[in-house]
Design an enzyme around this catalytic site. Structure first.
Site: not given
Length: 499
Positions: A281, A381
């Protein structure tokens, strides 16, 4: 075929569930094990074990808990190679990355070794005639820790270090894709002196998570995963009266100004965007070049990519390994076609690279240039080795890109100008900001967490926020009649003022 076991009340327990998920070696594409989807009763047993151990662990002296944390630290160091190999086997990351994962997890343990100091309260003497006030922090209770596949040891340690040191008991629900490293880690913690039942592990899917979120004996939920799931976890667990920290996804920007050290910037971009195959992340997934920085930077990035060693992470010297699954690899690769269809230019196509390490889930690094903010490769993402390049005319334009994005996890600027760096630090709407560093992940004595859709809840992970999250503050006001000058029948102020 290895079937992962649960760990309840200090023992490995084979699940009775007939439902199982395949565990793959991403480097070979071979099925190497199975993860059981535990039954509701097995999840209940894990919570019951934590409940049975809760009072004794909460009352264990701080000095004893501290010594156990020191023992845990040494045990994890002693078992680093064993655990790192399990991480690489099931996750696919390089063995060097796996060792570093454990090292970063140890930072949280080392911070928690200071728990006697971290739990010191406050005291005010004689706030009124004969009245003293002090505060204490007490354990939250039983906590559920729900962790992702990409860091099967580090992320659990980020949660568990403070949770356990503060006197809580815990139930860990790791990813079904990477069960073995988490299981072995839990076992090592018990071998280091953690009492049976204080830490339990149960495998499962969303049903196990839902059981933990709704269980009346669970007091807190700590989660890291995708934003859609983090939002559900936060809303559901909070609605059930739990304290919740739920960390979601990211789209981290790295801004390069024309005055930057281009060699350093290029190395940072490649390390951040493609390390761990982009499955983290904190990976940089958007490069924002300001002015003519793109012309100076992109050729350097392409040269560095050409020199990367992609292959089986268990073999030393690799720069990145495979993705977690064939399905995920195909999803990541599909963004390259989507980007071109939306008008971007494919600068480096990782699909054209041949990897000779077998039929694993490999995808070499890719760069998509001239991306614009409405494109899916910019908005979503991707969680893989794909870097989007957006060109901006000014620092203000670059800041607008960072600040208007849905996610606000991390952002970095490369510049030799202190004024520009300071402006970026102050105006950037992200929880973690870096200047001339590849990844702005805080060290273990700060706290980790983003803003906007990257975080649901009020608390960041580990560090000081971790102590606050895993404890309840209690304020105690005292007055003793035998103290000279005190009259037990009168008080120095009207009691209504205390309401």
């Amino acid at each position: 075929m290895n079937i992962a076991e649960n760990f309840i009340a200090g023992q490995r327990v084979l699940s009775e569930s007939a439902e199982q998920r395949s565990v793959w070696n991403p480097a070979t594409g071979e099925e190497i094990g199975r993860t059981p989807i535990s039954t509701d009763s097995e999840v209940e047993s894990a919570v019951a074990a934590a409940k049975a151990a809760a009072e004794g662990w909460a009352q264990t002296p701080l000095s004893t808990r501290q010594q156990i944390m020191f023992s845990i630290r040494q045990a994890l160091i002693d078992h680093t190679e064993e655990i790192a190999q399990l991480i690489t086997l099931e996750n696919g990351k390089t063995i060097e990355d796996a060792r570093m994962e454990l090292r970063r997890g140890l930072e949280a343990i080392e911070y928690a070794c200071g728990i006697p100091q971290l739990l010191k309260g406050e005291h005010s003497s004689t706030v009124a005639n004969g009245i003293d006030v002090h505060s204490v922090r007490q354990p939250l209770g039983i906590v559920a820790c729900i962790t992702p596949f990409n860091f099967p040891v580090m992320v659990p340690l980020w949660m568990l270090a403070n949770a356990l040191a503060c006197g809580n008991t815990a139930v860990l629900k790791p990813s079904d894709k990477t069960p073995s490293a988490s299981l072995r880690m839990v076992e090592v913690l018990l071998e280091a002196g953690l009492p049976a039942g204080v830490l339990n592990l149960v495998h499962g899917d969303k049903d196990a998570v839902e059981t933990l979120m709704s269980h009346p004996d669970v007091d807190g939920v700590s989660f890291i995963g995708s934003t859609p799931v983090a939002k559900i976890v936060y809303e559901t667990a909070a609605a059930n009266g739990k304290r919740v920290q739920a960390l979601g996804g990211a789209k981290n920007h790295l801004v390069v100004l024309p005055d930057a050290d281009m060699e350093a910037a290029a190395n940072a971009v490649v390390a951040s965007a493609f390390g761990a195959a982009g499955e983290r992340c904190m990976a940089v997934s958007v490069l924002v070049t300001v002015g003519d920085a793109a012309e100076l930077l992109l050729p350097r990035i392409a040269d560095l990519i050409a020199g990367l060693n992609v292959g089986d992470g268990a073999t030393g010297g690799r720069d990145l390994g495979p993705l977690i699954s064939g399905e995920h690899r195909d999803r990541v690769a599909s963004y390259l076609d989507r980007g071109v269809a939306e008008g971007a230019e494919l600068y480096v196509d990782g699909r054209s690279e041949t990897v000779s390490q077998g039929p694993g889930f490999f995808l070499s690094p890719s760069v998509i240039d001239r991306v614009t903010p409405e494109m899916s490769v910019y908005l979503e993402e991707i969680f893989g080795p794909v870097l989007s390049v957006v060109r901006a005319a000014t620092l203000d334009e670059a800041l607008t890109l960072v600040n208007e994005h849905e996610f606000g996890n991390g952002a970095v600027i490369f510049t030799e100008g202190g004024g520009n760096a300071r402006e970026f630090q102050l105006k950037c709407n992200a929880g973690m900001v870096g200047v001339n560093v590849p990844i702005p992940t805080p060290v273990g004595w700060f706290s980790f967490g983003g803003w906007k859709s990257s975080l649901f809840g009020d608390s960041h992970m580990y560090g000081p926020d971790g102590i606050r999250f895993f404890t309840r503050q209690k304020v105690i006001t005292t007055r003793w009649s035998e103290v000279s000058g005190n009259n037990p029948e009168s008080f120095p102020f009207h009691m209504g003022a205390l309401a």
